[in-house]
Write a protein that holds these residues in place. Structure first.
Motif, PDB file in Angstrom:
ATOM      1  N   THR A   1      -6.616  -7.152  -2.605  1.00 39.42           N
ATOM      2  CA  THR A   1      -5.174  -7.165  -2.885  1.00 39.42           C
ATOM      3  C   THR A   1      -4.352  -7.717  -1.732  1.00 39.42           C
ATOM      4  OG1 THR A   1      -4.782  -4.927  -2.014  1.00 39.42           O
ATOM      5  CG2 THR A   1      -5.427  -5.110  -4.348  1.00 39.42           C
ATOM      6  N   GLY A   2      -4.894  -7.662  -0.498  1.00 40.71           N
ATOM      7  CA  GLY A   2      -4.152  -8.128   0.663  1.00 40.71           C
ATOM      8  C   GLY A   2      -3.137  -7.137   1.186  1.00 40.71           C
ATOM      9  N   VAL A   3      -3.189  -5.885   0.715  1.00 36.47           N
ATOM     10  CA  VAL A   3      -2.251  -4.870   1.190  1.00 36.47           C
ATOM     11  C   VAL A   3      -3.028  -3.638   1.634  1.00 36.47           C
ATOM     12  CG1 VAL A   3      -0.389  -5.704  -0.291  1.00 36.47           C
ATOM     13  CG2 VAL A   3      -1.880  -3.863  -1.118  1.00 36.47           C
ATOM     14  N   ALA A   4      -2.356  -2.758   2.367  1.00 37.92           N
ATOM     15  CA  ALA A   4      -2.972  -1.553   2.895  1.00 37.92           C
ATOM     16  C   ALA A   4      -3.075  -0.479   1.803  1.00 37.92           C
ATOM     17  CB  ALA A   4      -2.160  -1.036   4.082  1.00 37.92           C
ATOM     18  N   PRO A   5      -3.886   0.563   2.035  1.00 36.91           N
ATOM     19  CA  PRO A   5      -4.048   1.614   1.025  1.00 36.91           C
ATOM     20  C   PRO A   5      -2.753   2.283   0.587  1.00 36.91           C
ATOM     21  CG  PRO A   5      -5.800   1.768   2.638  1.00 36.91           C
ATOM     22  CD  PRO A   5      -4.846   0.726   3.147  1.00 36.91           C
ATOM     23  N   VAL A   6      -1.757   2.355   1.480  1.00 36.34           N
ATOM     24  CA  VAL A   6      -0.496   2.966   1.079  1.00 36.34           C
ATOM     25  C   VAL A   6       0.095   2.244  -0.122  1.00 36.34           C
ATOM     26  CG1 VAL A   6       0.971   1.588   2.615  1.00 36.34           C
ATOM     27  CG2 VAL A   6       1.699   3.885   1.959  1.00 36.34           C
ATOM     28  N   GLU A   7      -0.174   0.945  -0.238  1.00 36.01           N
ATOM     29  CA  GLU A   7       0.380   0.157  -1.336  1.00 36.01           C
ATOM     30  C   GLU A   7      -0.573   0.019  -2.513  1.00 36.01           C
ATOM     31  OE1 GLU A   7       3.246  -3.060  -0.505  1.00 36.01           O
ATOM     32  OE2 GLU A   7       2.265  -3.183   1.452  1.00 36.01           O
ATOM     33  N   HIS A   8      -1.871  -0.194  -2.244  1.00 31.31           N
ATOM     34  CA  HIS A   8      -2.779  -0.352  -3.395  1.00 31.31           C
ATOM     35  C   HIS A   8      -3.228   0.987  -3.974  1.00 31.31           C
ATOM     36  CE1 HIS A   8      -6.426   0.467  -1.039  1.00 31.31           C
ATOM     37  NE2 HIS A   8      -6.280  -0.621  -0.293  1.00 31.31           N
ATOM     38  N   GLY A   9      -3.114   2.070  -3.218  1.00 32.26           N
ATOM     39  CA  GLY A   9      -3.339   3.401  -3.763  1.00 32.26           C
ATOM     40  C   GLY A   9      -4.785   3.802  -3.964  1.00 32.26           C
ATOM     41  N   LEU A  10      -5.739   3.041  -3.421  1.00 28.82           N
ATOM     42  CA  LEU A  10      -7.158   3.387  -3.527  1.00 28.82           C
ATOM     43  C   LEU A  10      -7.531   4.159  -2.259  1.00 28.82           C
ATOM     44  CD1 LEU A  10      -8.345  -0.067  -4.885  1.00 28.82           C
ATOM     45  CD2 LEU A  10      -7.826   2.005  -6.194  1.00 28.82           C
ATOM     46  N   THR A  11      -7.609   5.466  -2.380  1.00 28.12           N
ATOM     47  CA  THR A  11      -7.628   6.343  -1.211  1.00 28.12           C
ATOM     48  C   THR A  11      -9.009   6.888  -0.856  1.00 28.12           C
ATOM     49  OG1 THR A  11      -7.043   8.205  -2.648  1.00 28.12           O
ATOM     50  CG2 THR A  11      -5.233   7.035  -1.558  1.00 28.12           C
ATOM     51  N   GLY A  12     -10.059   6.406  -1.504  1.00 27.05           N
ATOM     52  CA  GLY A  12     -11.397   6.864  -1.185  1.00 27.05           C
ATOM     53  C   GLY A  12     -12.335   6.611  -2.349  1.00 27.05           C
ATOM     54  N   TRP A  13     -13.598   6.987  -2.170  1.00 30.31           N
ATOM     55  CA  TRP A  13     -14.580   6.796  -3.242  1.00 30.31           C
ATOM     56  C   TRP A  13     -14.198   7.616  -4.467  1.00 30.31           C
ATOM     57  CZ3 TRP A  13     -18.065   3.399  -4.498  1.00 30.31           C
ATOM     58  CH2 TRP A  13     -19.032   3.698  -5.464  1.00 30.31           C
ATOM     59  N   TYR A  14     -13.903   8.902  -4.244  1.00 30.91           N
ATOM     60  CA  TYR A  14     -13.435   9.754  -5.333  1.00 30.91           C
ATOM     61  C   TYR A  14     -11.913   9.881  -5.254  1.00 30.91           C
ATOM     62  CZ  TYR A  14     -18.240  11.231  -6.293  1.00 30.91           C
ATOM     63  OH  TYR A  14     -19.571  11.254  -6.626  1.00 30.91           O
ATOM     64  N   VAL A  15     -11.254   9.537  -6.346  1.00 25.36           N
ATOM     65  CA  VAL A  15      -9.796   9.553  -6.403  1.00 25.36           C
ATOM     66  C   VAL A  15      -9.352  10.399  -7.589  1.00 25.36           C
ATOM     67  CG1 VAL A  15      -7.700   8.169  -6.662  1.00 25.36           C
ATOM     68  CG2 VAL A  15      -9.640   7.254  -5.354  1.00 25.36           C
ATOM     69  N   TYR A  16      -8.408  11.306  -7.331  1.00 28.19           N
ATOM     70  CA  TYR A  16      -7.801  12.031  -8.443  1.00 28.19           C
ATOM     71  C   TYR A  16      -6.813  11.101  -9.130  1.00 28.19           C
ATOM     72  CZ  TYR A  16      -4.864  15.155 -11.151  1.00 28.19           C
ATOM     73  OH  TYR A  16      -4.159  15.729 -12.168  1.00 28.19           O
ATOM     74  N   MET A  17      -7.131  10.732 -10.370  1.00 27.39           N
ATOM     75  CA  MET A  17      -6.279   9.848 -11.159  1.00 27.39           C
ATOM     76  C   MET A  17      -5.400  10.718 -12.051  1.00 27.39           C
ATOM     77  SD  MET A  17      -7.252   6.862 -10.082  1.00 27.39           S
ATOM     78  CE  MET A  17      -6.610   5.686 -11.264  1.00 27.39           C
ATOM     79  N   ARG A  18      -4.214  10.969 -11.580  1.00 31.26           N
ATOM     80  CA  ARG A  18      -3.283  11.810 -12.341  1.00 31.26           C
ATOM     81  C   ARG A  18      -3.063  11.243 -13.734  1.00 31.26           C
ATOM     82  NH1 ARG A  18       2.388  11.805  -9.621  1.00 31.26           N
ATOM     83  NH2 ARG A  18       2.165   9.630 -10.289  1.00 31.26           N
TER      84      ARG A  18
END
Length: 398
Positions: A106-123
């Motif tokens: 994506t060219g952006v940091a995790p704060v923007e792409h929202g992929l925060t780890g292998w396991y992610v709580y997808m609300r």
């Protein structure tokens, strides 16, 4: 601590250097060097856009798990890779595949792409998912035909910024996975089965007079490191294979006016089951959690029952003492661990209430009754040098 003015937070932690020293800054340099928007991020200090612009072609090769310290330690096995290493960059936080590959794609940091780890709580799905393969850990949801993964994740592919031809070279195991296809955009997809074929397809993608960008990904070093340890014979044999095929690749692309950039998403730190805090053995802690652990064994997100925060922290302190650092999730967001920028709409729901960071080479994990437990001989996601620093290998074909 205030902000990320220094890479080093204390004597043991290495924070992402989003001010010109991380993989997101590499992507900004590539974008600007190909006459595209670099976004809010500064260009990489090690490699400015003017250097990228000197070449018609850019080939970015991401070797999953190739840490800077690991490469230099074993430079006798990979002398060409080591001699072409311009320096080190930091990964992102957490220093893991989902967050870092998210940045490359994506060219952006995790704060923007929202992929925060292998396991992610997808609300959005009321479930905990392994976000790259898309299978559920907690809850029944998974990626399937009824889900538009690109829309679900809300990310914009990096290659959408580029005007020239773009290519993706990916292993058969993930090439057509929903996550991968969501970030393919206009790129031609080239699928490989072996390391030799990977470099052959990358060389073929580079051929041609037009401006091109090629993204290539190799997962095998990371997988073997996890299963057997980074110092194992099998892992070092893969490094030797990478060295051999890289040298052949450089010979094959002579005369293509290509800037070759080889780097990694993260490094590794060796660990094992004896160095793991298994929360299943601590019911006094688990009783305060409303979800299984998310994130990584080296940086786990804890979702705590409302009103149980103090009891949770007391239980952690009594059980682990100084061997496990706990940081409020809101604090790491405010301090910029996941980067500068406009937060992804679901970011706060994806980092839990607290971040658990094991000290030294330790891990923290849990297992659900439906899961098959498996040991890890190395891990990543944390803030050690071994995990956070990745090499920037640069080669130019005439």
């Amino acid at each position: 601590m205030s902000g990320l003015d220094s890479r080093i937070w204390d004597s043991s932690y290495v924070l992402p250097d989003y001010n010109g020293g991380s993989i997101v800054n590499l992507m900004a340099s590539i974008a600007r060097g190909q006459n595209a928007c670099g976004g809010r991020y500064e260009s990489l200090n090690l490699l400015g856009p003017e250097q990228v612009a000197q070449h018609r072609q850019v080939s970015l090769i991401v070797v999953d798990g190739l840490g800077y310290d690991f490469l230099l330690e074993h430079r006798q096995i990979a002398p060409t890779l080591a001699s072409h290493t311009l320096g080190s960059m930091t990964s992102v936080f957490p220093s893991t595949t989902a967050a870092a590959i998210g940045t490359f794609l994506t060219g952006v940091a995790p704060v923007e792409h929202g992929l925060t780890g292998w396991y992610v709580y997808m609300r959005e799905l009321a479930a905990v998912l392994a976000v790259l393969p898309g299978f559920g850990r907690s809850g029944a949801a998974h990626y399937h035909g009824r889900i538009d993964v690109g829309e679900l994740l809300g990310t914009t592919p990096f290659v959408a910024r580029l005007d020239g031809d773009t290519h993706m070279v990916a292993p058969r195991s993930i090439a057509n996975a929903p996550f991968n296809r969501a970030h393919l955009h206009k790129s031609d997809l080239h699928v490989y089965d072996t390391l030799q074929e990977m470099f052959q397809l990358t060389a073929a993608a580079i051929a041609g007079p037009e401006q091109r960008y090629t993204y290539t990904y190799w997962p095998d070093l990371d997988h073997t490191g996890h299963m057997q340890g980074m110092g194992s014979g099998a892992t070092l044999a893969l490094l030797a294979d990478l060295e051999r095929e890289f040298v052949r690749f450089l010979d094959a692309i002579q005369g293509t006016d290509t800037l070759v950039l080889l780097t990694a998403d993260h490094g590794h730190i060796n660990s094992n089951a004896e160095r793991t805090f298994l929360l299943n053995d601590y019911p006094e802690i688990q009783q305060h959690l409303r979800l299984p652990l998310c994130g990584e064994p080296r940086a786990a997100y804890a979702y705590v029952n409302a009103g149980a925060e103090d009891a949770f922290l007391d239980s952690i302190a009594c059980s682990f003492g100084d061997a496990l650092t706990v940081r409020p999730s809101q604090t790491i967001l405010a301090e910029g661990w996941l980067g500068p920028g406009d937060p992804h709409p679901s970011l706060e729901s994806r980092v839990g209430d607290f971040v658990l960071i094991p000290e030294d080479d330790r891990m923290v994990r849990d297992w659900l009754p439906v899961e098959r437990s498996f040991p890890l001989q190395s891990a990543h996601g944390g803030l050690s040098n071994a995990e956070m620093l990745v090499p920037l290998v640069v080669a130019e074909s005439g």
